[in-house]
Design an enzyme around this catalytic site. Structure first.
Site, PDB file in Angstrom:
ATOM      1  CD  GLU A 169      -3.055   1.062   2.213  1.00  0.00           C
ATOM      2  OE1 GLU A 169      -2.676   1.709   3.217  1.00  0.00           O
ATOM      3  OE2 GLU A 169      -4.150   0.474   2.173  1.00  0.00           O
TER       4      GLU A 169
ATOM      5  CG  HIS B 206      -9.536   5.354  14.010  1.00  0.00           C
ATOM      6  ND1 HIS B 206      -8.214   5.651  13.814  1.00  0.00           N
ATOM      7  CD2 HIS B 206      -9.947   4.750  12.877  1.00  0.00           C
ATOM      8  CE1 HIS B 206      -7.845   5.233  12.616  1.00  0.00           C
ATOM      9  NE2 HIS B 206      -8.873   4.693  12.022  1.00  0.00           N
TER      10      HIS B 206
HETATM   11  C1  UD1 Z   1      -3.557   3.453  14.983  1.00  0.00           C
HETATM   12  C2  UD1 Z   1      -2.699   4.064  13.887  1.00  0.00           C
HETATM   13  C3  UD1 Z   1      -3.573   4.591  12.763  1.00  0.00           C
HETATM   14  C4  UD1 Z   1      -4.528   3.536  12.275  1.00  0.00           C
HETATM   15  C5  UD1 Z   1      -5.297   2.951  13.449  1.00  0.00           C
HETATM   16  C6  UD1 Z   1      -6.169   1.809  13.001  1.00  0.00           C
HETATM   17  C7  UD1 Z   1      -0.623   5.224  14.473  1.00  0.00           C
HETATM   18  C8  UD1 Z   1      -0.018   6.442  15.051  1.00  0.00           C
HETATM   19  N1  UD1 Z   1      -1.958   5.205  14.435  1.00  0.00           N
HETATM   20  O1  UD1 Z   1      -4.318   4.504  15.552  1.00  0.00           O
HETATM   21  O2  UD1 Z   1      -2.755   5.022  11.693  1.00  0.00           O
HETATM   22  O3  UD1 Z   1      -5.407   4.104  11.353  1.00  0.00           O
HETATM   23  O4  UD1 Z   1      -4.382   2.450  14.432  1.00  0.00           O
HETATM   24  O5  UD1 Z   1      -7.135   1.514  13.979  1.00  0.00           O
HETATM   25  O6  UD1 Z   1       0.071   4.311  14.072  1.00  0.00           O
HETATM   26  N2  UD1 Z   1      -6.235   0.553  22.358  1.00  0.00           N
HETATM   27  C9  UD1 Z   1      -6.674  -0.498  23.134  1.00  0.00           C
HETATM   28  N3  UD1 Z   1      -6.741  -1.742  22.580  1.00  0.00           N
HETATM   29  C10 UD1 Z   1      -6.402  -1.992  21.288  1.00  0.00           C
HETATM   30  C11 UD1 Z   1      -5.959  -0.909  20.507  1.00  0.00           C
HETATM   31  C12 UD1 Z   1      -5.875   0.358  21.058  1.00  0.00           C
HETATM   32  O7  UD1 Z   1      -6.995  -0.315  24.299  1.00  0.00           O
HETATM   33  O8  UD1 Z   1      -6.491  -3.151  20.817  1.00  0.00           O
HETATM   34  C13 UD1 Z   1      -6.153   1.923  22.967  1.00  0.00           C
HETATM   35  C14 UD1 Z   1      -4.916   2.111  23.854  1.00  0.00           C
HETATM   36  O9  UD1 Z   1      -5.239   2.945  24.935  1.00  0.00           O
HETATM   37  C15 UD1 Z   1      -3.955   2.838  22.927  1.00  0.00           C
HETATM   38  C16 UD1 Z   1      -4.921   3.722  22.166  1.00  0.00           C
HETATM   39  O10 UD1 Z   1      -6.067   2.906  21.929  1.00  0.00           O
HETATM   40  O11 UD1 Z   1      -2.962   3.562  23.619  1.00  0.00           O
HETATM   41  C17 UD1 Z   1      -4.418   4.299  20.876  1.00  0.00           C
HETATM   42  O12 UD1 Z   1      -3.899   3.309  20.009  1.00  0.00           O
HETATM   43  P1  UD1 Z   1      -2.911   3.773  18.823  1.00  0.00           P
HETATM   44  O13 UD1 Z   1      -2.511   2.562  18.065  1.00  0.00           O
HETATM   45  O14 UD1 Z   1      -1.835   4.634  19.357  1.00  0.00           O
HETATM   46  O15 UD1 Z   1      -3.808   4.730  17.943  1.00  0.00           O
HETATM   47  P2  UD1 Z   1      -5.003   4.404  16.969  1.00  0.00           P
HETATM   48  O16 UD1 Z   1      -5.926   5.563  17.001  1.00  0.00           O
HETATM   49  O17 UD1 Z   1      -5.522   3.055  17.240  1.00  0.00           O
HETATM   50  N1  UDP Z   2     -12.921  -2.979  11.281  1.00  0.00           N
HETATM   51  C1  UDP Z   2     -13.264  -4.107  12.034  1.00  0.00           C
HETATM   52  N2  UDP Z   2     -14.048  -3.930  13.150  1.00  0.00           N
HETATM   53  C2  UDP Z   2     -14.491  -2.710  13.546  1.00  0.00           C
HETATM   54  C3  UDP Z   2     -14.122  -1.575  12.789  1.00  0.00           C
HETATM   55  C4  UDP Z   2     -13.329  -1.738  11.672  1.00  0.00           C
HETATM   56  O1  UDP Z   2     -12.891  -5.225  11.701  1.00  0.00           O
HETATM   57  O2  UDP Z   2     -15.192  -2.644  14.562  1.00  0.00           O
HETATM   58  C5  UDP Z   2     -12.054  -3.147  10.101  1.00  0.00           C
HETATM   59  C6  UDP Z   2     -12.528  -2.441   8.850  1.00  0.00           C
HETATM   60  O3  UDP Z   2     -13.425  -3.245   8.111  1.00  0.00           O
HETATM   61  C7  UDP Z   2     -11.240  -2.197   8.107  1.00  0.00           C
HETATM   62  C8  UDP Z   2     -10.250  -1.975   9.211  1.00  0.00           C
HETATM   63  O4  UDP Z   2     -10.820  -2.532  10.389  1.00  0.00           O
HETATM   64  O5  UDP Z   2     -10.809  -3.331   7.375  1.00  0.00           O
HETATM   65  C9  UDP Z   2     -10.008  -0.510   9.333  1.00  0.00           C
HETATM   66  O6  UDP Z   2      -9.443  -0.239  10.534  1.00  0.00           O
HETATM   67  P1  UDP Z   2      -9.381   1.213  11.124  1.00  0.00           P
HETATM   68  O7  UDP Z   2     -10.546   2.010  10.692  1.00  0.00           O
HETATM   69  O8  UDP Z   2      -9.152   1.025  12.569  1.00  0.00           O
HETATM   70  O9  UDP Z   2      -8.029   1.771  10.497  1.00  0.00           O
HETATM   71  P2  UDP Z   2      -7.649   2.562   9.168  1.00  0.00           P
HETATM   72  O10 UDP Z   2      -8.105   1.769   8.004  1.00  0.00           O
HETATM   73  O11 UDP Z   2      -8.275   3.912   9.267  1.00  0.00           O
HETATM   74  O12 UDP Z   2      -6.175   2.658   9.255  1.00  0.00           O
END
Ligand code: UD1
Ligand code: UDP
Length: 403
Positions: free
Chosen positions: A125, A215
């Protein structure tokens, strides 16, 4: 150049939900070529709970788990913990290539530490751009930096390829493959369709269902507040609408969303859904309202119009094709955009019938084939390449210095 019997060691590194979804099919494709590749997987665990079910779905047991996630983690935490914990694994396993996906901070940190170890980086990607470093933040920077160190760039679309060429990436290092998310979606949609409808299913009783996700870091604060206000406006103004919102576990998102939306009878908040369930709900929805990257790609493939709650998108292909509109994280624009699509059958039909520009479900197979050919023509085990895998030249080590 002839290749010896040595297998090509590929390490796939992923950390978050979308990376596992988009790299799951790549792991599968490489494992199907087991005579050529020795494939290992390393999970940074930037996300924890959201990824565990995905490993079951794709039958992956990560060979390494860096266990980096902390509550409210900072970007610096993700970078430093990933680099510190991945480096010794790379030193030991000496993969010929590390593959990362997309633009997360895990992907960036893994690519950088692989580069420091003179290990080739393959970027799945590659070439998505908004051109604005603050939008999305920090993903636009992450992906630009990964492109600086990647040896091979797997661009999902011709536009992504052009963006890389414009930045001076040599043509021979870019391959247009389609997006692996469509591979994952096709694999999952069959499972989703096999699930029976449930009595508790939303979008029944003649109501139209909107699937919402939010998010992004740049939407924290005002953006989330505006989005919540728009969702309340939508259900207040339209009796026939229901909203389903699987809430991201990040407290910066979860807390304000629950505060604002948990009381409305036609808004359902749920914990993050397993991928099969998410796809099932998406199929039942009339429209997808999101700031997610992956959903902008999946929804059009399922014939669902998308309203993007961001001011910019690195996926303009779908806006140009007419399958998505940008509303930003702005209350009035979100309401107006959704109502226009849902109230006007012609607009709806036009948006629901665009050709999905992101792929045909065979991107992972192409990536495996390209890697096979690329290592074949370079000779994975030649001494010239091996030099690149060596980390510290002998004279820099204490033993070397004594010689
Ligand atoms: C991250 C990525 C973003 C991506 C997204 C997909 C970065 C900086 N951000 O953002 O590019 O689009 O993932 O979803 O790489 N947490 C939990 N359990 C989980 C996951 C997250 O509790 O399984 C909570 C934790 O408190 C954690 C917070 O979410 O510190 C933020 O997670 P983080 O990966 O930093 O940011 P995302 O918004 O998830
Ligand atoms: N997704 C999932 N469960 C959810 C929300 C999203 O499986 O409750 C999937 C969604 O179909 C997509 C991926 O997670 O394939 C996208 O993840 P997210 O939006 O967290 O990240 P981004 O694509 O913005 O990086």
């Amino acid at each position: 150049m002839a290749r010896s019997s040595e297998k090509i060691r590929v390490m796939i590194v992923f950390g978050t939900r979308p990376e596992v979804i988009k790299l799951g099919p790549v792991v599968k494709a490489l494992r199907a070529r087991g005579r050529t590749f020795s494939t290992s997987t390393c999970f940074t665990a930037q996300h924890r709970r959201m990824c565990d079910p995905l490993f079951r779905l794709f039958a992956i047991t990560p060979d390494h788990d860096l266990d980096i996630m902390t509550e409210r983690q900072s970007l610096k935490d993700i970078v430093t913990r990933t680099m510190q914990r991945l480096d010794p694994i790379l030193a030991k396993e000496k993969p010929h290539m590390v593959i990362v996906q997309g633009d997360t901070t895990s992907a960036f940190a893994a690519a950088l530490v692989a580069f420091y170890r003179h290990i080739f980086v393959g970027h799945v990607e590659a070439g998505l751009r908004t051109g604005d470093l603050w939008n999305p933040y920090p993903e636009e920077l992450n992906r630009q930096l990964i492109s600086r160190v990647a040896e091979l760039n797997f661009a999902p679309t011709a536009r992504a390829r052009r963006a890389l060429l414009d930045e001076g990436v040599p043509e021979g290092r870019i391959f247009v493959t389609g997006n692996t998310v469509i591979d994952a979606l096709m694999f999952t949609v069959a499972k989703a369709r096999a699930r029976r409808p449930r009595a508790s299913d939303r979008g029944r009783a003649g109501r139209r269902l909107i699937l919402v996700t939010a998010h992004r870091r740049e939407n924290f604060g005002t953006g989330i507040t505006e989005i919540c206000a728009a969702l309340l406006d939508l259900v207040e103004r339209n009796d026939d609408l229901e909203i389903f919102l699987p809430v991201h576990p990040n407290p910066a998102v979860k807390e304000p969303i629950e505060r604002a939306l948990s009381k409305h009878s036609r808004i359902t908040l749920s914990p993050p859904l397993e991928y099969v369930e998410l796809v099932r709900i998406m199929e039942r929805s009339s429209l997808v309202l999101t700031d997610s990257g992956g959903l902008q790609e999946e929804a059009p493939a399922l014939g669902k119009p998308v309203v993007v709650m961001r001011d910019e998108t690195e996926r303009p292909e779908i806006v140009e094709a007419g399958g998505a509109v940008l509303a930003g994280p702005h209350r009035d624009r979100i309401v107006k955009s959704v109502e226009k699509i849902l109230h006007d059958p012609k607009t709806y039909a036009r948006m629901a019938h665009v050709r999905n520009p992101f792929g045909d479900g065979r991107a992972s197979e192409r990536i495996a084939k390209i890697l096979d050919g690329w290592f074949g023509s370079h000779g994975a085990d030649t001494s010239a390449l091996r030099k690149r895998y060596e980390y510290a030249p002998a004279k820099n080590t204490r033993r070397g210095a004594r010689r």
